[in-house]
Design a protein around this motif. Structure first.
Motif, PDB file in Angstrom:
ATOM      1  N   TYR A 161       0.839  -1.207   0.000  1.00  0.00           N
ATOM      2  CA  TYR A 161       0.000   0.000   0.000  1.00  0.00           C
ATOM      3  C   TYR A 161       0.866   1.247   0.000  1.00  0.00           C
ATOM      4  O   TYR A 161       1.923   1.291   0.619  1.00  0.00           O
ATOM      5  CB  TYR A 161      -0.902   0.002   1.236  1.00  0.00           C
ATOM      6  N   PHE A 162       0.401   2.282  -0.710  1.00  0.00           N
ATOM      7  CA  PHE A 162       1.151   3.536  -0.740  1.00  0.00           C
ATOM      8  C   PHE A 162       0.216   4.734  -0.629  1.00  0.00           C
ATOM      9  O   PHE A 162      -0.801   4.819  -1.318  1.00  0.00           O
ATOM     10  CB  PHE A 162       1.967   3.671  -2.030  1.00  0.00           C
ATOM     11  N   ASP A 163       0.557   5.657   0.244  1.00  0.00           N
ATOM     12  CA  ASP A 163      -0.128   6.934   0.353  1.00  0.00           C
ATOM     13  C   ASP A 163       0.919   7.987   0.670  1.00  0.00           C
ATOM     14  O   ASP A 163       2.042   7.658   1.065  1.00  0.00           O
ATOM     15  CB  ASP A 163      -1.203   6.881   1.440  1.00  0.00           C
ATOM     16  N   PHE A 164       0.558   9.257   0.482  1.00  0.00           N
ATOM     17  CA  PHE A 164       1.513  10.338   0.713  1.00  0.00           C
ATOM     18  C   PHE A 164       0.907  11.359   1.661  1.00  0.00           C
ATOM     19  O   PHE A 164      -0.302  11.601   1.631  1.00  0.00           O
ATOM     20  CB  PHE A 164       1.891  11.010  -0.620  1.00  0.00           C
ATOM     21  N   VAL A 165       1.727  11.939   2.513  1.00  0.00           N
ATOM     22  CA  VAL A 165       1.245  12.847   3.540  1.00  0.00           C
ATOM     23  C   VAL A 165       0.434  14.006   2.958  1.00  0.00           C
ATOM     24  O   VAL A 165       0.742  14.538   1.898  1.00  0.00           O
ATOM     25  CB  VAL A 165       2.411  13.397   4.390  1.00  0.00           C
ATOM     26  N   GLU A 166      -0.631  14.366   3.669  1.00  0.00           N
ATOM     27  CA  GLU A 166      -1.464  15.510   3.326  1.00  0.00           C
ATOM     28  C   GLU A 166      -2.068  16.059   4.613  1.00  0.00           C
ATOM     29  O   GLU A 166      -1.778  15.556   5.695  1.00  0.00           O
ATOM     30  CB  GLU A 166      -2.540  15.109   2.302  1.00  0.00           C
ATOM     31  N   ALA A 167      -2.884  17.115   4.536  1.00  0.00           N
ATOM     32  CA  ALA A 167      -3.329  17.831   5.733  1.00  0.00           C
ATOM     33  C   ALA A 167      -4.094  16.935   6.699  1.00  0.00           C
ATOM     34  O   ALA A 167      -3.974  17.075   7.915  1.00  0.00           O
ATOM     35  CB  ALA A 167      -4.181  19.032   5.341  1.00  0.00           C
TER      36      ALA A 167
END
Length: 208
Positions: A161-167
Motif C-alpha cells: 500500500y502507498f499513500d503520501f502525507v497531506e493535511a
C-alpha cells in the motif's frame, strides 16, 4: 525516532545483494520480507510467507530457519525484523504547513504533541519540534515520493500500500499492520494524524 528516509534506506537495502533479495536461500516471491501476522503485536513473529491471514499466536519465531528468519531484512537472524506487518510504525516524516514549518497533526484531538498547524489551519500547542536533522519535512503533497517509489517512478513494490502525507494525515506510518496481508510490507507507506494509538508504534535509531 526513525526518520522516514531512514526506513527507506533499510527498505532499499533489502533489495540489494546485502539484503534478502540477494540471499540465495530464497527464490521467487519468497524474496519479499515475510509478514509478522501476530495480532497480539509480539515482535519477531513470522508468518513464514510474505502475505497471509492474521493469527493470535506466533506461527514462527524469529530464530526458526527459513520460515522465521525470512521475516528479517536479510533473510538471516542478523537482519532487521518487524518491517512488514505487526503494527503501523510512525516515522519522523511530516508534511510542512504553507509557511514551511512542520505540522503538528490533524486536529486538537489527533496530533503529535508538537507545536504546529492542524488541518484547519489553527495552531496547536505542544512541545517544540526537535532539530530539523531529526525529521524529514515534505513540502507539498505531490511530486517526489522518495524511498517509497520504484526505480521506474511508480509506487507499490510487491503490491504494498502507498499513500503520501497531506493535511488530514501529515505523518508517515510504515510497514502496515498484521491484518493488511498483501498490502503490508517494507515498502508500505500510509499516513496518520500523529496521535497515539494501540495499533501504532515506532522504532528508535541511533546517530552520531
Amino acid at each position: 525516532m526513525m526518520k522516514n528516509m531512514e526506513w527507506g534506506a533499510v527498505a532499499y537495502l533489502t533489495q540489494s545483494k546485502y539484503g534478502k533479495y540477494g540471499n540465495p536461500n530464497y527464490i521467487g516471491a519468497n524474496k519479499e520480507i515475510y509478514i509478522n501476522n501476530n495480532s497480539n503485536f509480539i515482535t519477531g513473529c513470522s508468518a513464514g510467507a510474505p502475505s497471509t491471514g492474521w493469527v493470535d499466536g506466533c506461527t514462527n519465531t524469529y530464530n526458526v530457519e527459513g520460515a522465521g528468519i525470512g521475516a528479517s531484512t536479510t533473510g538471516t537472524i542478523y537482519g532487521v525484523y518487524d518491517m512488514s506487518g505487526g503494527t503501523d510504525e510512525y516515522t519522523m516524516g511530516v508534511l510542512a504547513d504553507p509557511s514551511g514549518n512542520p505540522r503538528s497533526g490533524n486536529s486538537a484531538t489527533y496530533n503529535s504533541g508538537f507545536r504546529g498547524m492542524g488541518k484547519d489551519g489553527n495552531m496547536l500547542t505542544g512541545l517544540d519540534f526537535p532539530n530539523s536533522i531529526d525529521y524529514n519535512l515534505y513540502i507539498g503533497t505531490t511530486g517526489l515520493k522518495g524511498d517509497a517509489t520504484n526505480a521506474d517512478g511508480t509506487q507499490n513494490w510487491y503490491g504494498d500500500y502507498f499513500d503520501f502525507v497531506e493535511a488530514n494525515g501529515p505523518w508517515f506510518i510504515r510497514g502496515g499492520i498484521y491484518a493488511n496481508t498483501a498490502s503490508a510490507g517494507v515498502f508500505c507507506a500510509g499516513v496518520a494524524g500523529g496521535d497515539a494509538s494501540s495499533i501504532h508504534s515506532s522504532r528508535a535509531t541511533a546517530r552520531p
